[in-house]
Design a protein around this motif. Structure first.
Motif, PDB file in Angstrom:
ATOM      1  N   SER A 150      -0.774  -1.488   2.035  1.00 31.61           N
ATOM      2  CA  SER A 150      -0.568  -0.318   1.115  1.00 31.61           C
ATOM      3  C   SER A 150      -1.656   0.548   1.051  1.00 31.61           C
ATOM      4  N   GLU A 151      -2.901  -0.317   0.531  1.00 33.08           N
ATOM      5  CA  GLU A 151      -4.251   0.259   0.385  1.00 33.08           C
ATOM      6  C   GLU A 151      -4.685   1.016   1.661  1.00 33.08           C
ATOM      7  N   GLU A 191      -2.685   4.156   1.744  1.00 31.77           N
ATOM      8  CA  GLU A 191      -3.004   5.206   0.837  1.00 31.77           C
ATOM      9  C   GLU A 191      -4.366   6.089   1.412  1.00 31.77           C
ATOM     10  N   GLU A 192      -5.206   5.259   2.102  1.00 34.29           N
ATOM     11  CA  GLU A 192      -6.375   5.886   2.371  1.00 34.29           C
ATOM     12  C   GLU A 192      -5.966   6.795   3.391  1.00 34.29           C
ATOM     13  N   ALA A 209      -3.105   8.256   3.891  1.00 35.09           N
ATOM     14  CA  ALA A 209      -2.400   9.414   3.512  1.00 35.09           C
ATOM     15  C   ALA A 209      -3.532  10.184   2.750  1.00 35.09           C
ATOM     16  N   GLU A 210      -4.627   9.790   2.571  1.00 37.55           N
ATOM     17  CA  GLU A 210      -5.737  10.667   1.834  1.00 37.55           C
ATOM     18  C   GLU A 210      -6.463  11.529   2.725  1.00 37.55           C
ATOM     19  N   GLN A 220       6.440   7.335   5.784  1.00 48.10           N
ATOM     20  CA  GLN A 220       5.642   6.175   6.250  1.00 48.10           C
ATOM     21  C   GLN A 220       6.492   4.718   6.559  1.00 48.10           C
ATOM     22  N   ASP A 249      -2.235   4.031  11.881  1.00 48.05           N
ATOM     23  CA  ASP A 249      -3.313   3.609  11.209  1.00 48.05           C
ATOM     24  C   ASP A 249      -4.262   2.769  12.409  1.00 48.05           C
ATOM     25  N   HIS A 276     -12.787   2.535  -7.853  1.00 47.08           N
ATOM     26  CA  HIS A 276     -11.773   2.306  -6.954  1.00 47.08           C
ATOM     27  C   HIS A 276     -11.449   0.811  -6.792  1.00 47.08           C
TER      28      HIS A 276
END
Ligand SMILES: Nc1nc2c(ncn2[C@@H]2O[C@H](COP(=O)(O)OP(=O)(O)OP(=O)(O)O)[C@@H](O)[C@H]2O)c(=O)[nH]1
Ligand SMILES: [Mg+2]
Length: 536
Positions: A193-194, A197-198, A200-201, A213, A250, A463
């Motif tokens: 998930s992290e 998240e990255e 997505a960023e 996603q 990813d 973070h």
């Protein structure tokens, strides 16, 4: 009229209905004959598949093809001269009258006169989007609504914009922000998930909107399509539902995985590396940076081109219709190699110049300090604060809350105390799975790091992945053969952390840790004290 494509499960009588549409001739001024349009709408609804037709210049329906839900394979067109005056129109059964990037690249690479998407939902027309090729080869886009499309004069509009693509008409619009769907394989339990998240960023930084996603557990044997067939169906379904137009993975994809995904989803596919390269391409300003990024992009794309004559057009190569640097999208393998050689040579020249500058700096005998750290940790803010606290007017642009805000290296001479003067350098930030191509390309930039006497590692302790990020930084420093250099760790952004124990826990794990907040403008004196003692 010839009908090609996926005709499985289609009744002969229905195919005859499609064939019959060729009896109607579309008028010169019309976008499409109303009878052909209603036939296409009906059959699209019935089959829930895309249908594509070709109209000749004289308005004859000369060919058609039936596709899958989200994709239709374009016909093999014989010879450019033929396709030049052809218009391609196809339905979108998801009701979205919007041309995909693939449609745009087909328009350009096949040199069609125009490409039109017809939105169909529950047997109703939702609108049109058409694009013509203008005389300079760029597409001109027009949106039409169900209630105004028949007032539109195709011939006049096309003629007018062919030569004068800057003029404005009322109906014209730009393609919207691209909509991205993210795909990741799951290794561990929570990490994914992290990672997403990255990703997505990163997507956000690249300027696309993330609309959905999907995560799939990694299997021991990697399938041809990258994900299992059940998941693939789910993926195609979700993509339609979210009206995505680019799929971002990813993980790195093999050429065959990429092609399978592309075929099944009909979308442009980008992997993490491609995405990062795209961001770099947008942000590189210096000649050197641009050369490095274009080289990395070409080298990244090269393996995906198989066989002679294949072009990059289907790959797109980036967000929007951007391709690598100055490169046109239709480069083939041979020309790509030539371009790579050319860029290599040019880059060498630029780098020679930098080498001279570097030698001059080395001659100054001043200690060289390099800032390193994960992207967005605060390196540039450090540089700015350091200059201001030393009484210089900072010419450093403020750090942006964006990934990869800094690409081009900056070196400044700073007098900290009467007895301590240093050269401080800021460079590109690191990131997990930093593409090897990119690391290689930026090696020259990272030479500042390699030549430094001492490194200052800026870490964002606020973070949630701070320790992993620190680990990534150390790994990359290892790849740069810098693991022997002394490192001072700046635990930055403590203003955002409310758990002091967390900070001391991290501090214990990293060398020479100093917690502070650059945003608050905390004094950098503790850093300089350690630095001075290390230099002695
Ligand atoms: N809350 C908080 N934000 C900070 C602090 N230091 C920097 N920032 C913010 O973090 C963001 C990134 O800062 P930069 O200095 O651009 O980071 P960078 O490491 O240079 O990033 P790249 O150049 O992208 O690798 C900016 O929005 C800063 O304002 C801090 O101590 N606290
Ligand atoms: Mg920066």
């Amino acid at each position: 009229m010839e009908i090609s494509g996926d005709l499985s499960g289609i009744k002969a009588s229905q195919l005859r209905d499609l064939k019959k549409l060729s009896e109607y001739q579309t008028g010169r001024d019309d976008l499409i004959h109303p009878e052909i349009l209603s036939g296409l709408i009906r059959l699209t609804q019935l089959w829930n598949r895309e249908i594509c037709i070709y109209l000749s210049r004289s308005g004859l329906l000369i060919a058609s093809a039936v596709g899958k839900h989200a994709t239709v394979t374009l016909l093999p067109l014989k010879g450019r001269s033929q396709s030049k005056h052809l218009r391609c129109l196809h339905t979108h059964p998801n009701g979205v009258p919007r041309l995909s990037s693939l449609d745009f690249s087909a328009l350009t690479s096949l040199k069609l006169e125009s490409m039109t998407a017809i939105g169909v939902l529950r047997g109703e027309l939702t609108g049109f989007q058409l694009a013509y090729l203008t005389s300079d080869g760029s597409p001109y886009v027009v949106d039409l609504k169900p209630d105004n499309w028949n007032k539109f004069n195709y011939f006049e509009s096309q003629q007018e914009h062919y030569h004068n693509h800057n003029s404005q008409i009322k109906l014209e619009s730009k393609p919207d922000k691209e909509r991205a769907f993210l795909l990741a394989l799951q290794d561990g339990e929570q990490e994914v998930s992290e990672n997403l998240e990255e990703l997505a960023e990163l997507a956000d930084t690249a300027g696309v909107e993330v609309v959905g996603q999907l995560v799939q557990p990694r299997r021991s044997s990697q399938s041809r399509s990258f994900i299992g067939s059940g998941k693939l169906e789910e993926l195609v379904h979700r993509i339609q539902e979210t009206r995505a137009d680019v799929l971002i993975s990813d993980d790195e994809l093999s050429p065959s995985q990429l092609r399978t995904l592309e075929m099944e989803t009909g979308l442009k596919i980008l992997d993490r590396t491609g995405l990062i390269l795209d961001i770099f391409a947008q942000r590189a300003h210096s000649r050197e940076g641009k050369l490095q990024v274009e080289l990395a992009q070409l080298k990244h794309l090269l393996p995906y081109l198989t066989g002679q004559g294949q072009t990059l057009s289907r790959l797109g190569g980036g967000i929007g219709s951007r391709g690598p640097g100055e490169t046109k999208l239709e480069l083939d393998r041979r020309r790509m190699r030539q371009r790579i050689n050319l860029l290599d040579k040019e880059l060498k020249l630029v780098l020679q110049h930098r080498e001279i500058q570097r030698r001059q700096r080395a001659k100054s005998g001043l200690p060289m300090i390099a800032l390193v750290g994960y992207t967005n940790a605060g390196k540039t803010t450090f540089m700015k604060n350091a200059m201001e606290q030393a009484g210089f007017r900072s010419d450093i642009p403020s750090g942006e809350n964006k990934l990869f805000a800094t690409l081009d290296p900056i070196v400044r001479r700073i007098k900290l105390t009467p007895s301590l003067e240093i050269l401080l350098s800021d460079t590109v930030g690191f990131i997990r799975k930093l593409p090897t191509q990119l690391l290689k390309a930026f090696l020259a930039t990272l030479e500042e790091v390699q030549q430094a006497d001492i490194l200052i590692h800026v870490l964002d302790v606020s973070h949630p992945q701070a320790l992993q990020q620190a680990e990534t930084v150390h790994e990359i420093l290892g790849q740069l053969e810098c693991h022997d250099k002394p490192v001072i760790t700046l635990l930055n952004k403590v203003d955002k952390v409310h758990d002091d124990e967390e900070i001391s826990r991290i501090a214990q794990l990293l060398p020479y840790s100093i917690p502070l907040s650059l945003k608050r403008g905390d004094s950098l004196a503790p850093i300089w004290n350690v630095l001075e003692s290390l230099l002695e």
